[in-house]
Design a protein around this motif. Sequence first.
Motif, PDB file in Angstrom:
ATOM      1  N   ALA A 150       0.859  -1.180   0.000  1.00 26.02           N
ATOM      2  CA  ALA A 150       0.000   0.000   0.000  1.00 26.02           C
ATOM      3  C   ALA A 150       0.897   1.231   0.000  1.00 26.02           C
ATOM      4  CB  ALA A 150      -0.910  -0.001   1.220  1.00 26.02           C
ATOM      5  N   PHE A 151       0.640   2.125  -0.909  1.00 26.30           N
ATOM      6  CA  PHE A 151       1.415   3.358  -1.012  1.00 26.30           C
ATOM      7  C   PHE A 151       0.544   4.515  -0.553  1.00 26.30           C
ATOM      8  CE2 PHE A 151       3.443   0.400  -3.810  1.00 26.30           C
ATOM      9  CZ  PHE A 151       4.784   0.663  -3.639  1.00 26.30           C
ATOM     10  N   ALA A 152       0.978   5.180   0.514  1.00 26.04           N
ATOM     11  CA  ALA A 152       0.219   6.298   1.073  1.00 26.04           C
ATOM     12  C   ALA A 152       0.746   7.638   0.565  1.00 26.04           C
ATOM     13  CB  ALA A 152       0.264   6.260   2.598  1.00 26.04           C
ATOM     14  N   GLN A 153       2.007   7.693   0.206  1.00 22.21           N
ATOM     15  CA  GLN A 153       2.601   8.907  -0.339  1.00 22.21           C
ATOM     16  C   GLN A 153       3.389   8.508  -1.577  1.00 22.21           C
ATOM     17  OE1 GLN A 153       4.729  10.071   3.303  1.00 22.21           O
ATOM     18  NE2 GLN A 153       3.514  11.956   3.265  1.00 22.21           N
ATOM     19  N   LEU A 154       3.056   9.113  -2.689  1.00 18.75           N
ATOM     20  CA  LEU A 154       3.716   8.754  -3.939  1.00 18.75           C
ATOM     21  C   LEU A 154       4.829   9.746  -4.256  1.00 18.75           C
ATOM     22  CD1 LEU A 154       0.559   7.874  -6.050  1.00 18.75           C
ATOM     23  CD2 LEU A 154       2.159   6.303  -4.957  1.00 18.75           C
ATOM     24  N   VAL A 214       0.096 -10.944  -5.085  1.00 16.46           N
ATOM     25  CA  VAL A 214       0.350  -9.701  -4.368  1.00 16.46           C
ATOM     26  C   VAL A 214      -0.629  -8.636  -4.840  1.00 16.46           C
ATOM     27  CG1 VAL A 214       2.036  -7.898  -3.877  1.00 16.46           C
ATOM     28  CG2 VAL A 214       2.788 -10.269  -4.103  1.00 16.46           C
ATOM     29  N   GLU A 215      -1.277  -8.012  -3.885  1.00 20.36           N
ATOM     30  CA  GLU A 215      -2.204  -6.922  -4.171  1.00 20.36           C
ATOM     31  C   GLU A 215      -1.459  -5.597  -4.039  1.00 20.36           C
ATOM     32  OE1 GLU A 215      -6.490  -5.217  -2.549  1.00 20.36           O
ATOM     33  OE2 GLU A 215      -5.455  -6.773  -1.430  1.00 20.36           O
ATOM     34  N   GLN A 216      -1.689  -4.697  -4.984  1.00 20.86           N
ATOM     35  CA  GLN A 216      -1.082  -3.359  -4.952  1.00 20.86           C
ATOM     36  C   GLN A 216      -2.196  -2.349  -4.674  1.00 20.86           C
ATOM     37  OE1 GLN A 216       2.272  -2.816  -5.547  1.00 20.86           O
ATOM     38  NE2 GLN A 216       2.632  -4.965  -5.905  1.00 20.86           N
ATOM     39  N   VAL A 217      -2.012  -1.510  -3.657  1.00 22.06           N
ATOM     40  CA  VAL A 217      -3.019  -0.528  -3.272  1.00 22.06           C
ATOM     41  C   VAL A 217      -2.371   0.849  -3.244  1.00 22.06           C
ATOM     42  CG1 VAL A 217      -4.621   0.177  -1.459  1.00 22.06           C
ATOM     43  CG2 VAL A 217      -4.209  -2.256  -1.852  1.00 22.06           C
ATOM     44  N   PHE A 218      -3.067   1.821  -3.810  1.00 26.70           N
ATOM     45  CA  PHE A 218      -2.613   3.210  -3.774  1.00 26.70           C
ATOM     46  C   PHE A 218      -3.659   4.019  -3.038  1.00 26.70           C
ATOM     47  CE2 PHE A 218      -0.572   1.245  -7.343  1.00 26.70           C
ATOM     48  CZ  PHE A 218       0.732   1.678  -7.228  1.00 26.70           C
ATOM     49  N   LEU A 219      -3.259   4.562  -1.899  1.00 23.97           N
ATOM     50  CA  LEU A 219      -4.180   5.324  -1.066  1.00 23.97           C
ATOM     51  C   LEU A 219      -4.138   6.785  -1.510  1.00 23.97           C
ATOM     52  CD1 LEU A 219      -3.014   3.699   2.284  1.00 23.97           C
ATOM     53  CD2 LEU A 219      -4.959   3.034   0.863  1.00 23.97           C
ATOM     54  N   VAL A 220      -5.069   7.149  -2.376  1.00 24.34           N
ATOM     55  CA  VAL A 220      -5.097   8.486  -2.962  1.00 24.34           C
ATOM     56  C   VAL A 220      -6.459   9.110  -2.675  1.00 24.34           C
ATOM     57  CG1 VAL A 220      -4.880   9.823  -5.085  1.00 24.34           C
ATOM     58  CG2 VAL A 220      -3.548   7.720  -4.793  1.00 24.34           C
ATOM     59  N   LEU A 221      -6.441  10.339  -2.186  1.00 22.47           N
ATOM     60  CA  LEU A 221      -7.667  11.060  -1.896  1.00 22.47           C
ATOM     61  C   LEU A 221      -8.000  12.002  -3.044  1.00 22.47           C
ATOM     62  CD1 LEU A 221      -6.932  11.954   1.818  1.00 22.47           C
ATOM     63  CD2 LEU A 221      -8.416  10.138   0.967  1.00 22.47           C
ATOM     64  N   PRO A 222      -9.268  12.224  -3.287  1.00 20.98           N
ATOM     65  CA  PRO A 222      -9.653  13.175  -4.342  1.00 20.98           C
ATOM     66  C   PRO A 222      -9.007  14.555  -4.093  1.00 20.98           C
ATOM     67  CG  PRO A 222     -11.571  12.004  -3.533  1.00 20.98           C
ATOM     68  CD  PRO A 222     -10.435  11.651  -2.621  1.00 20.98           C
ATOM     69  N   GLY A 223      -8.463  15.143  -5.141  1.00 17.89           N
ATOM     70  CA  GLY A 223      -7.865  16.456  -5.034  1.00 17.89           C
ATOM     71  C   GLY A 223      -6.467  16.478  -4.460  1.00 17.89           C
ATOM     72  N   SER A 224      -5.907  15.310  -4.213  1.00 13.28           N
ATOM     73  CA  SER A 224      -4.551  15.279  -3.627  1.00 13.28           C
ATOM     74  C   SER A 224      -3.497  15.179  -4.717  1.00 13.28           C
ATOM     75  CB  SER A 224      -4.398  14.115  -2.663  1.00 13.28           C
ATOM     76  OG  SER A 224      -4.482  12.879  -3.324  1.00 13.28           O
TER      77      SER A 224
END
Length: 99
Positions: free
Chosen positions: A62-66, A89-99
């Motif tokens: 999981a990537f919280a900051q790219l 392996v699951e890849q997750v990108f934690l991205v918020l709208p407008g970020s």
Amino acid sequence: MIDVLYRRVSPGQAVVINGDVPTRKRGDIVARFQTDPNIRVFIGNVTAAGTGITLTSASCTAFAQLPWLPGKVLQAQDRVYRIGQDKEVEQVFLVLPGS
């Protein structure tokens, strides 16, 4: 962000590699993640933990900051896709709208 994530994991279930961790200690931290069944979470900074380590015990990233450079994310993802990986392996990108 790393400190916030670390505090949210149950005590004794996570390890961290960031720029504050001396290079000589990083191998021991990776080995602990790879072999200790109690360690369920590896929290790492893409720069400090994105190259030169193997994290085949992981089944999800999981990537919280790219970072600005997409190649750094690819390198970090490759830490899980190494010889010896026997899980999907699951890849997750934690991205918020407008970020």
